[in-house]
Scaffold this motif. Structure first.
Motif, PDB file in Angstrom:
ATOM      1  N   THR A  99       0.817  -1.210   0.000  1.00 30.21           N
ATOM      2  CA  THR A  99       0.000   0.000   0.000  1.00 30.21           C
ATOM      3  C   THR A  99       0.855   1.267   0.000  1.00 30.21           C
ATOM      4  OG1 THR A  99      -1.751  -1.160   1.179  1.00 30.21           O
ATOM      5  CG2 THR A  99      -1.806   1.243   1.233  1.00 30.21           C
ATOM      6  N   ASP A 130      -8.215   2.279  -4.883  1.00 28.59           N
ATOM      7  CA  ASP A 130      -8.838   0.967  -5.073  1.00 28.59           C
ATOM      8  C   ASP A 130      -8.905   0.671  -6.563  1.00 28.59           C
ATOM      9  OD1 ASP A 130     -11.331   1.995  -6.200  1.00 28.59           O
ATOM     10  OD2 ASP A 130     -11.845   2.613  -4.169  1.00 28.59           O
ATOM     11  N   GLU A 131      -9.496  -0.461  -6.896  1.00 27.34           N
ATOM     12  CA  GLU A 131      -9.448  -0.935  -8.278  1.00 27.34           C
ATOM     13  C   GLU A 131     -10.253  -0.072  -9.238  1.00 27.34           C
ATOM     14  OE1 GLU A 131     -13.268  -2.436  -6.840  1.00 27.34           O
ATOM     15  OE2 GLU A 131     -11.267  -2.433  -5.955  1.00 27.34           O
TER      16      GLU A 131
END
Length: 608
Positions: free
Chosen positions: A536, A584-585
């Motif tokens: 991350t 995020d994705e």
């Protein structure tokens, strides 16, 4: 040096219309290889390395394997060709062979085109002129037929994790994907049908038996790659998956192995320490460690020249990072780079399986759910609600709402049929309308990939992984070394999925099936690891470092021209680079779609 261009192939029926298309194709691209039907007309046309094709003939029958397979199968394939009278008789051949390959047949002009059981090798088809054409690459078929991407399919890709069946939709409306585990059959006149040749095994095998089957299948999967010898590089991240592949590869004296480690900042990631311990137990294997300062950050090079992929892929955010080791190994002369991709999918065990287990073995399921709740801080009420939800897949899909859906959040319990899609805030109303229409139309015919939520989500995730791995292989090849994932071989997947749910899904045991399978092949010290590296912080640093280029991307984007995204909203988010929405994705899916469009479109504005 083998041809490092992107491999592909087309398959043509044995008729004059198809032959004319094939001849025109070979005239336009003189370097393409060709294999003929017994009639002399073109059967297979494309680009592949010589060792990646095996053809066996007997009279008017021809069989072919394209991909990774044991070269020793040539004699058996020729005998099979001599006994064959109908392409439909080939259902049992592929499951007997290790590797990842396409199986093709021409029997008196009738065709069979078959990929792999779980999507690692895919099959598509379209029509150009008056003829059917099949192939392994949707993007190549679209180029052959002169097709442009479908805006609705592009909109679906912006969801990131689209539910079935939308996850299988090609990006061109006139290109059709053959379902995994299904063969395309075609008569000489081009009339086609599908034939199911594989179904996932029932999860009924004990841990001991399943581990033995995984062990045998994985040994064969690695050996089929190392048997030709030469220099082979392999990821050694320190995780259990890549460590297992490295140790199995090192068993083959015909190949020289270089184990490669790039772990990022070890202040946040303990992979490096585990990789060094594993390397200490690999005598005779060189251990290459990439200095951390030479590891690209995420988003570095996101606008590098694109790869001709079948669909947008999240690799766009990490391509330089993912290929830094293959690029280094290409300079050393590596002919193949092995990865541990797929190990998490096969051996971690999804808690979704407990939805069905609670009805069959309630005490065992509840004990495991208690473990997941303790580890992941799941609140009780959502867990109970999901366990009580006994709707079928179509009803679950029909209940999906794209308005007001909660944002993706780590730790939220998920035990049902699907991960509810949550559109990004920068998608336009036009885009949302397209998505809502597609979801509504999909419900009428939607079928799950498996009979239970656990098996369905497991297979859905394997399909996603297969596409990710295809992108990784393409990126590695462009960097100089083809990449390969033995865990995605059909026989390995079958062995893993055959194990009982209660033996695979255990919150107190990390990858119990793989640990048991590798006992005696991988040292106990490496098998004792129960953690996984985390990146991350690296991703956040990459967003900040590349914020100016990411912001500029949305000044005049193809997605913006098509009316699918709000460019102003994306510029605001990217200029700050600190918004949780970028982490995020959904943002990666948007970036992937934009860069994919820039690669495949031949004229600006064509999508609009």
């Amino acid at each position: 040096m083998p041809d490092r261009g992107a491999p592909f192939f087309f398959v043509f029926p044995d008729n004059e219309a198809a032959s004319a298309v094939a001849r025109h194709l070979r005239e336009e691209q003189p370097g393409l290889r060709s294999v003929a039907h017994a009639s002399g007309r073109d059967w297979i046309v494309g680009r592949w390395e010589p060792a990646g094709l095996l053809v066996a003939r007997a009279g008017r029958t021809a069989l072919a394997l394209i991909g990774t397979f044991p070269q020793s199968v040539a004699g058996a394939l020729e005998r099979r060709a001599g006994l064959l009278s109908d392409p439909a008789e080939l259902d049992g051949l592929a499951p007997t062979l290790p590797g990842q390959f396409h199986l093709l047949a021409s029997v008196d002009g009738a065709l069979r085109v078959q990929g792999s059981a779980y999507g690692a090798r895919r099959v598509f088809h379209t029509r150009t002129g008056a003829t059917l054409v099949a192939g392994d690459r949707a993007v190549a078929l679209a180029r052959l037929a002169g097709l442009e991407p479908d805006p609705t399919a592009v909109a679906v890709s912006l969801l990131g994790m689209a539910p079935a069946p939308l996850d299988q939709r090609p990006l061109w409306s006139a290109v059709t994907a053959v379902p995994a585990g299904t063969a395309l059959l075609a008569r000489p006149d081009g009339a086609s049908s599908y034939r199911r040749w594989h179904r996932p095994p029932e999860p009924a095998t004990s841990l001991e038996q399943g581990a033995a089957a995984v062990r045998e299948a994985l040994l064969d999967a690695v050996e089929v790659r190392t048997a030709p010898g030469g220099l082979i590089s392999a990821d050694l991240s320190g995780g259990l998956d890549s460590t297992s592949i490295s140790f199995l590869a090192a068993r083959d004296p015909r190949a020289r192995i270089v184990a490669c480690t790039s772990t990022g900042d070890e202040a946040f990631n303990e992979d490096g320490r585990w990789a060094r311990w594993a390397a200490e137990d690999l005598p005779g294997v060189e251990h290459f460690i990439l200095p951390n300062e030479e590891l690209p950050t995420f988003y570095d090079g996101f606008d590098d020249p694109g790869l001709p992929l079948d669909a947008p892929n999240a690799l766009v955010a990490s391509r330089r990072r993912a290929t830094v080791l293959p690029r280094r190994m290409a300079a050393r002369g590596s002919r193949l780079h092995l990865t541990g991709n797929g190990g998490d999918n096969l051996f971690v065990g999804l808690p979704h399986h407990l939805h069905a287990l609670v009805a069959r073995r309630p005490l065992a399921a509840l004990r495991r759910l208690g473990g997941f709740r303790a580890m992941l801080s799941w609140p009780l009420l959502p867990v109970v609600r999901q366990l009580a939800d006994r709707r079928g897949y179509r009803r679950a899909l029909a209940s999906v709402s794209l308005r007001g859906a909660p944002a993706p959040m780590p730790g939220r319990p998920s035990l049902g049929w699907l991960y509810p899609p949550c559109p990004a805030s920068w998608l336009t109303e036009d885009c949302l309308h397209l998505l809502e229409r597609e979801l509504a139309e999909a419900v009428a015919t939607a079928e799950p990939y498996g009979p239970t939520p656990g098996r369905h989500v497991e297979l859905w995730a394997l399909h996603q992984l297969a596409r990710d791995n295809e992108a990784a292989e393409a990126a590695g090849r462009a960097a100089g070394v083809p990449m390969s994932a033995p865990f995605l071989d059909d026989r390995v997947v079958d062995a893993a999925l055959s194990v009982r749910v209660e033996d695979r899904v255990d919150p107190w045991a990390y990858k119990p099936v793989l640990v048991r399978a590798m006992d005696g092949l991988v040292p106990r010290r490496s098998l004792s690891r129960a953690t996984k590296g985390e990146g991350t912080m690296d991703a956040a640093a990459g967003l900040y470092r590349n914020r100016a280029a990411l912001t500029g991307l949305w000044e005049d984007s193809l997605l913006g021209r098509a009316g699918l995204v709000d460019e102003a909203a994306l510029r605001r988010l990217c200029s700050a680079a600190s918004s949780p929405e970028l982490r995020d994705e959904r943002f990666v899916s948007t970036l992937a779609a934009e860069m994919w469009l820039r690669t495949v479109l031949t004229t600006q504005g064509a999508l609009a």
